[in-house]
Enzyme design. Sequence first.
Site, short mmCIF file in Angstrom:
data_model
loop_
_atom_site.label_atom_id
_atom_site.label_comp_id
_atom_site.label_asym_id
_atom_site.label_seq_id
_atom_site.Cartn_x
_atom_site.Cartn_y
_atom_site.Cartn_z
N ASN A 1 -54.29 -11.01 91.06
CA ASN A 1 -52.83 -11.13 91.19
C ASN A 1 -52.39 -10.11 92.24
OD1 ASN A 1 -50.06 -11.13 90.86
ND2 ASN A 1 -50.09 -10.14 88.85
N LYS B 1 -49.50 -9.66 93.50
CA LYS B 1 -48.10 -9.20 93.35
C LYS B 1 -47.41 -9.23 94.72
CE LYS B 1 -49.64 -6.60 89.39
NZ LYS B 1 -49.42 -5.50 88.46
N HIS C 1 -45.39 -12.94 83.49
CA HIS C 1 -46.00 -11.64 83.76
C HIS C 1 -45.04 -10.54 83.31
CE1 HIS C 1 -47.46 -8.14 85.88
NE2 HIS C 1 -48.64 -8.74 85.92
N GLU D 1 -44.06 -7.90 84.60
CA GLU D 1 -43.08 -7.46 85.61
C GLU D 1 -41.93 -8.46 85.69
OE1 GLU D 1 -46.04 -6.88 88.62
OE2 GLU D 1 -46.77 -5.17 87.47
N GLU E 1 -52.03 -8.89 78.49
CA GLU E 1 -51.90 -7.69 79.31
C GLU E 1 -50.95 -6.71 78.61
OE1 GLU E 1 -52.66 -8.53 83.77
OE2 GLU E 1 -50.66 -9.23 83.31
N GLY F 1 -51.14 -1.27 85.77
CA GLY F 1 -50.89 -0.38 86.90
C GLY F 1 -50.84 1.10 86.52
N SER G 1 -55.07 -2.57 84.42
CA SER G 1 -55.94 -1.50 84.95
C SER G 1 -57.43 -1.84 84.89
CB SER G 1 -55.66 -0.17 84.23
OG SER G 1 -54.35 0.25 84.52
#
Length: 254
Positions: free
Chosen positions: A9, A11, A95, A97, A165, A171, A211
């Site tokens: 991904n 991003k 996701h 985010e 996730e 991250g 991560s």
Amino acid sequence: MIKPLIIGNWKMNHGRQEALHFATRFCEQNKIKKGVDVALAPSFLSLSVVKEALKDLPVLIGGQNCHWMDQGAFTGEVSPVFLKEAGCHFVLLGHSERRHLFLENSLDIGKKVSAVMHHHMTAVLCIGEKEAERDANQTFTVLKNQLEQGLSGVVSPLLLVIAYEPVWAIGTGKNATPEQVVEVHAFLRAEMIAKFGKEVGEKIRILYGGSVNTSNAKSLLACPHVNGLLIGGASLKIDSFLQIIDDAPPFERN
Ligand code: PGA
């Protein structure tokens, strides 16, 4: 055994030029391991260059989001029809985010899952709890709600992939322990079987993300019911992405 799926991904990274550079070098290396499905989700504008540059490699291309409507007055949105036209095989949906920075809710995510399947693409439904929710022992309640609403309009369960996730692991360099991953993935497998029946529920791929890097990929992939990985940062560099693909146990037909 389920064939592992490794998704990068990107991003909001790798514009057309960098994406082309990555894809050209990736193609030259030609080191994709057999028995593993490999996929990339570039930014919308980089989709076509990546698709073209990787046309001789078995790499699936997908979007990072889409709208649930085919077309209309939705400024700034991208239709699943356009993604299909661009050659996408899958779309990442929900996701963290998107959920937390752009306030997407599970009901709208559910409409997207249904729209993506309607256009014969795989919907990769991302779910995960925040750190405070884990600390308050709400992990399973949160995941159950995200699943219930996210899967309310599933039309083709075989076009479904779940990506677990934990938000606190994305991250941050803090990935979940194998014990936490085993526990959640067993729960998710049971949920898939309860919802879609044993035969289908056992086939749905459940990925881990958050991560993932070259040091932890192997142990994460060794956990029961981890059928692949969703990788952010470590997918931006060819060497680390290839290394992680190489760490996946290859699928062999009986
Ligand atoms: P990360 O991102 O690997 O950089 O933590 C994963 C993701 O957000 O899909």
